[in-house]
Design an enzyme around this catalytic site. Structure first.
Site, PDB file in Angstrom:
ATOM      1  N   ASN A   9       0.863  -1.179   0.000  1.00 46.81           N
ATOM      2  CA  ASN A   9       0.000   0.000   0.000  1.00 46.81           C
ATOM      3  C   ASN A   9       0.900   1.231   0.000  1.00 46.81           C
ATOM      4  O   ASN A   9       1.498   1.568   1.022  1.00 46.81           O
ATOM      5  CB  ASN A   9      -0.897  -0.032   1.252  1.00 46.81           C
ATOM      6  N   LYS A  11       0.053   4.212  -0.225  1.00 51.01           N
ATOM      7  CA  LYS A  11      -0.598   5.385   0.385  1.00 51.01           C
ATOM      8  C   LYS A  11      -0.429   6.601  -0.541  1.00 51.01           C
ATOM      9  O   LYS A  11      -0.351   6.422  -1.754  1.00 51.01           O
ATOM     10  CB  LYS A  11      -0.057   5.613   1.797  1.00 51.01           C
ATOM     11  N   HIS A  94      -9.380   1.152   4.805  1.00 49.19           N
ATOM     12  CA  HIS A  94      -8.112   1.349   5.519  1.00 49.19           C
ATOM     13  C   HIS A  94      -8.341   2.293   6.708  1.00 49.19           C
ATOM     14  O   HIS A  94      -9.150   3.220   6.622  1.00 49.19           O
ATOM     15  CB  HIS A  94      -7.072   1.933   4.569  1.00 49.19           C
ATOM     16  N   GLU A  96      -6.732   4.697   7.812  1.00 45.79           N
ATOM     17  CA  GLU A  96      -6.527   6.124   7.530  1.00 45.79           C
ATOM     18  C   GLU A  96      -7.774   6.720   6.880  1.00 45.79           C
ATOM     19  O   GLU A  96      -8.121   7.878   7.119  1.00 45.79           O
ATOM     20  CB  GLU A  96      -5.277   6.300   6.649  1.00 45.79           C
ATOM     21  N   GLU A 166      -5.065  -4.914  10.567  1.00 48.34           N
ATOM     22  CA  GLU A 166      -4.076  -3.862  10.773  1.00 48.34           C
ATOM     23  C   GLU A 166      -4.388  -3.117  12.066  1.00 48.34           C
ATOM     24  O   GLU A 166      -5.193  -2.169  12.055  1.00 48.34           O
ATOM     25  CB  GLU A 166      -4.102  -2.875   9.600  1.00 48.34           C
ATOM     26  N   GLY A 172       2.734   2.408  10.800  1.00 52.35           N
ATOM     27  CA  GLY A 172       3.670   3.519  10.672  1.00 52.35           C
ATOM     28  C   GLY A 172       4.381   3.893  11.956  1.00 52.35           C
ATOM     29  O   GLY A 172       5.008   4.956  12.037  1.00 52.35           O
ATOM     30  N   SER A 213       3.688  -1.963  10.344  1.00 54.46           N
ATOM     31  CA  SER A 213       5.138  -1.988  10.571  1.00 54.46           C
ATOM     32  C   SER A 213       5.787  -3.319  10.195  1.00 54.46           C
ATOM     33  O   SER A 213       6.725  -3.764  10.853  1.00 54.46           O
ATOM     34  CB  SER A 213       5.456  -1.598  12.017  1.00 54.46           C
TER      35      SER A 213
END
Ligand code: 13P
Length: 252
Positions: A9, A11, A94, A96, A166, A172, A213
């Site tokens: 991904n 992003k 996702h 985010e 996730e 991250g 991560s």
């Protein structure tokens, strides 16, 4: 046996020119890794260039989102048929998007049903935030995201869905979960919900990835777990050698 899958991904990273550069550097090595489905998910605007570059390779292409309506007055959105012209996969829900763009289980579900209709393989993301983790709400959050996200999916489509666990606190941050902990969440709160909804056979057929991560150094720890079928990789998917190592680890 479920075929392992490693998806990158990207992003909101890489212009079209940078996408070409990264894929040029990555393509041959990634193409040569057997025994694992490998997918890259660049930003929308880079998808056409990526599709051109990946034509004839075994590397799959995915979008990072779609809109559920088929066409019309939805300024700024991208329709399922537009995604399908270039991609086989689409990341949905996702964290985010949930955190910054108002995605809910309901919108994730509408998008999943649109992906089903257009023959895209969805990679549906679920996972608890740090506050939810600390409040012991992982079970509630992950099982209800799974249940509400997958509601109304056809029984014959369900086995082809990919779920990505996730944990938001691991994304991250450099603080990955452990193989054992992620496996337990996937087995007890994701596969068990799918089993309730679609039966044990479908629950065993669905591929569930870990994301958060993942690096070349920790990938094998996740892939050695019985319920983890691969990874959804963010930062490390932008680094050629890292992403290649992760794909190779999944292929073992
Ligand atoms: P990182 O691998 O950068 O933690 O991102 C994970 C992720 O969000 C993939 O979708």
């Amino acid at each position: 046996m479920r075929k392992p899958l490693v998806a990158g991904n990207w992003k909101m990273n890489k212009t079209i020119a940078e996408t070409r550069e990264l894929l040029t550097a990555m393509k041959d090595g990634l193409n040569a890794v057997n025994g694992v489905e490998r997918v890259v998910c660049p930003p929308f605007i880079s998808l056409a260039a990526a599709a051109e570059m990946l034509a004839g390779s075994k590397i799959g292409l995915g979008a990072q989102n779609l809109y559920w309506e088929e066409k019309g007055a939805f300024t700024g959105e991208v329709a399922p048929a537009m995604v399908k012209e270039l991609c086989e996969y689409v990341i949905l829900g996702h964290s985010e998007r949930r955190a910054y763009f108002g995605e809910t289980d309901e919108t994730v579900n509408k998008k999943l049903l649109a992906a089903q209709k257009f023959g895209l393989t969805p990679i549906v993301c679920v996972g608890e935030t740090l506050a939810q983790y600390e409040a012991n709400q992982t079970r509630d959050v992950v099982s209800s995201q799974t249940r509400l996200g997958l509601t109304g999916v056809a029984a014959d489509f369900a086995p082809s869905i990919v779920v990505a666990y996730e944990p938001v606190w691991a994304i991250g941050t450099g603080k990955a979960s452990t193989g054992e902990a992620a496996n337990a969440v996937i087995k007890d709160f994701i596969r068990s919900v799918i089993a309730e909804m679609y039966g044990e056979e479908t629950a065993q057929a669905v591929r569930v990835l870990y994301g958060g991560s993942v690096t070349a150094a920790n990938a094998a720890e996740f892939f050695s777990q019985p319920d983890i079928d691969g990874a959804l990789v963010g930062g490390a998917s932008l680094k050629v050698e890292e992403f290649l190592s992760i794909a190779k680890a999944a292929a073992k």
